[in-house]
Each structure stands twice: as structure tokens, then as C-alpha cells.
Enzyme design. Structure first.
Site, PDB file in Angstrom:
ATOM      1  CD  GLU A 251       0.562   2.353 -13.289  1.00 34.54           C
ATOM      2  OE1 GLU A 251       0.806   3.066 -12.308  1.00 34.54           O
ATOM      3  OE2 GLU A 251      -0.385   1.552 -13.331  1.00 34.54           O
TER       4      GLU A 251
ATOM      5  CB  SER B  63       1.945  -0.085 -10.105  1.00 39.48           C
ATOM      6  OG  SER B  63       1.464  -0.072  -8.779  1.00 39.48           O
TER       7      SER B  63
ATOM      8  NE  ARG C  55      -2.498   4.775 -12.780  1.00 43.26           N
ATOM      9  CZ  ARG C  55      -3.613   5.089 -12.120  1.00 43.26           C
ATOM     10  NH1 ARG C  55      -4.364   6.100 -12.555  1.00 43.26           N
ATOM     11  NH2 ARG C  55      -3.965   4.452 -11.032  1.00 43.26           N
TER      12      ARG C  55
END
Length: 298
Positions: A290, A220, A171
């Protein structure tokens, strides 16, 4: 506010004090000092060349995976519209504009029998955001299919960055501050459109069944720590349904935060930090965001 005289001329649309809450999934947060919607790549390049280098720029896609704080964003928010949403397929290669949604890229790949990109069906944002953060879902991530990214640097230069120089990790990419992804080239494998379509349908059905897709949410919230699932850690810490003001941890999927109606971005962010604290106390595992949090406190 930045003086009007400092803003370059443009063929695109430049708005002072633009509300950003309607443009993001959470439907919360403050305004942009300036919102720039460029006409095309040349327009964006010229704007950045002419813009005072001291003024920060920040790209906005579909507004998923994002908390804009209640004080808004200083500088210029750049939103890429339809001119940046084209998708072309050639043999096993897919060339996407940064403004194209992930689902559109997956559908184009399916129609041309390009396998390996089905997971883009599960990415809620644009290709630009997916490339910048090495987005992933259902066992694959952008670094598995990217050949190169077309990026406009803060000084207006257009460069093509190959996969090896993207500095990808989980990520994360090493793209410099102020750089704006305007396009990406993906490489897949030959596949049967019917099989590709079936996998995309499976991904879509699974998301529908397990995630609060019809709510004001951001996607998320936390990265999965090594060896753990974020949602499970949140659940085990007793945070399912936890609420601060009008912000709530989803009952349906514990790694999603919800705006129940009138939540401020401060409430949403405070809820996320409270969840992180409780998970650390319960399991000893630290959760990392995130969802990106940007802008000024109110």
C-alpha cells in the site's frame, strides 16, 4: 543533473538537490533533483506548460505512505504548500485544497454539521494523496464522498474530473501519470456536530491505542487481501518485531514498518519484501504494497 537552463521561471520556490528525508514520515531516502513549491495554481500551471515534457514530475504531500529510495528522485518533485490547503464548506459540500490534511477536512465538516467524512480523521496524509489513491479507513473510502477532483495535467491544463471518471478501485485511481490533484469536492449528509465529533474522537483514540503514531513510520504498509487482514497475516507468519538493519516490523501493529533511527530506505523496503515472502510461504496469500515506493536505488 538537469541543466539549469531547462528550468522555467516561476513565482514559487525552486530548489536544486533538495533533501527529501526531512519531508517524509520515514525520515529516509535521497534528494530530489529539483523540488518545486508553487505559489498558486496559476504558477503551477505555467511551470508545467514551460517545463520540458521529457522531465518527469512527481507530487509530494505530507510524506506519509511513502518510501523515497536512497538514490532520490529524478526530475521535479512538486510540493503543495499553504496556498493549496484551503477548505470551504457550503451546505453539505466540502471543497478542499489538495494540500489540506485529512484531519483538517474532517474537522471542518464536523464544524458545519456534515456527516460521512469522519473517516478522514484517520487518514494521515493530504487530501491530494487521499484522492489519488482512494484512501480509506474505518469502513469508508474517498470514492464514497467524492463528487469531483480538480487536477492539473502534465501539460498544465486544469480539468475537473467527476467521480465516475476517476476509475477508482481499492487504493487505486486511474489518474494519468504526471497529473497533480490540486483540489477536491466532497458531498456529505446533514449531521449533529456533537455526534460527528464523538465519532472522530473514537477514531483518533483507536488510532492512538493501536498504531505506532509517534514513530518514524509510513502508515499501513500492505493492502488488505480479499477476506484477510494484512496485520494478521504478518503476525501469523512470525514477523512481529522482525528487523533488518535499523528497520523493524512494529510490535504494536504488524502492518506498520518502523525506522528505529538510522534505517536506509533500502532496509525498509527489503524488510517489507521479506515480510511479503514469509507471508506467502506461511499462508499462500500474496501481500501487495500500500505504501508507495518511488525514486532510484542508491
Amino acid at each position: 543533473m538537469t541543466a539549469v537552463a531547462t528550468m522555467p521561471e516561476t513565482r514559487g520556490k525552486l530548489t536544486e538537490g533538495a533533501a527529501l528525508a526531512p519531508l517524509v514520515w520515514f525520515k529516509s531516502g535521497g534528494a530530489a533533483e529539483w523540488l518545486f513549491e508553487p505559489r498558486d495554481i496559476d504558477d503551477l500551471q505555467q511551470f508545467l506548460r514551460d517545463l520540458d515534457p521529457a522531465i518527469a514530475v512527481w507530487p509530494l504531500g505530507l510524506g506519509s505512505n511513502l518510501i523515497i529510495r536512497d538514490g532520490g528522485i529524478r526530475g521535479v518533485v512538486i510540493r503543495l504548500g499553504k496556498a493549496f490547503a484551503g477548505i470551504d464548506a457550503d451546505e453539505m459540500t466540502l471543497r478542499c485544497g489538495a494540500g489540506a490534511p485529512g484531519i483538517s477536512a474532517a474537522s471542518k465538516a464536523r464544524d458545519h454539521g456534515i456527516a460521512g467524512m469522519e473517516f478522514l480523521r484517520g487518514i494521515p496524509g493530504t487530501i491530494g494523496g487521499a484522492v489519488r489513491m482512494n484512501a480509506g479507513a474505518y469502513g469508508r473510502e474517498v470514492c464514497d464522498i467524492l463528487e469531483s477532483a480538480d487536477v492539473i495535467l502534465r501539460n498544465g491544463d486544469l480539468v475537473t474530473i467527476p467521480l465516475a471518471e476517476m476509475g477508482y478501485s481499492y487504493r487505486h485511481s486511474a489518474l494519468p501519470e504526471g497529473a497533480i490533484v490540486v483540489g477536491a469536492t466532497f458531498k456529505g449528509d446533514a449531521g449533529d456536530p456533537a455526534i460527528i465529533g464523538a465519532e472522530m474522537k473514537r477514531i483518533g483514540d483507536e488510532r492512538e491505542a493501536s498504531q505506532p503514531l509517534r514513530s518514524k513510520t509510513g502508515g499501513s504498509t500492505f493492502k488488505n487481501p480479499d477476506g484477510h487482514k494484512a496485520w494478521q497475516l504478518v503476525d501469523e507468519a512470525g514477523c512481529r518485531g522482525l528487523q533488518i538493519g535499523q528497520a523493524q516490523v512494529s510490535e504494536k501493529h504488524c502492518n506498520f514498518l518502523l525506522n528505529l533511527g538510522g534505517a536506509t530506505s533500502a532496509e525498509i523496503e527489503a524488510l517489507g519484501n521479506e515480510v511479503r515472502k514469509r507471508v506467502k510461504e506461511n499462508s499462500g496469500v500474496e501481500l501487495h504494497w500500500e505504501i508507495q515506493r518511488v525514486g532510484e536505488e542508491a
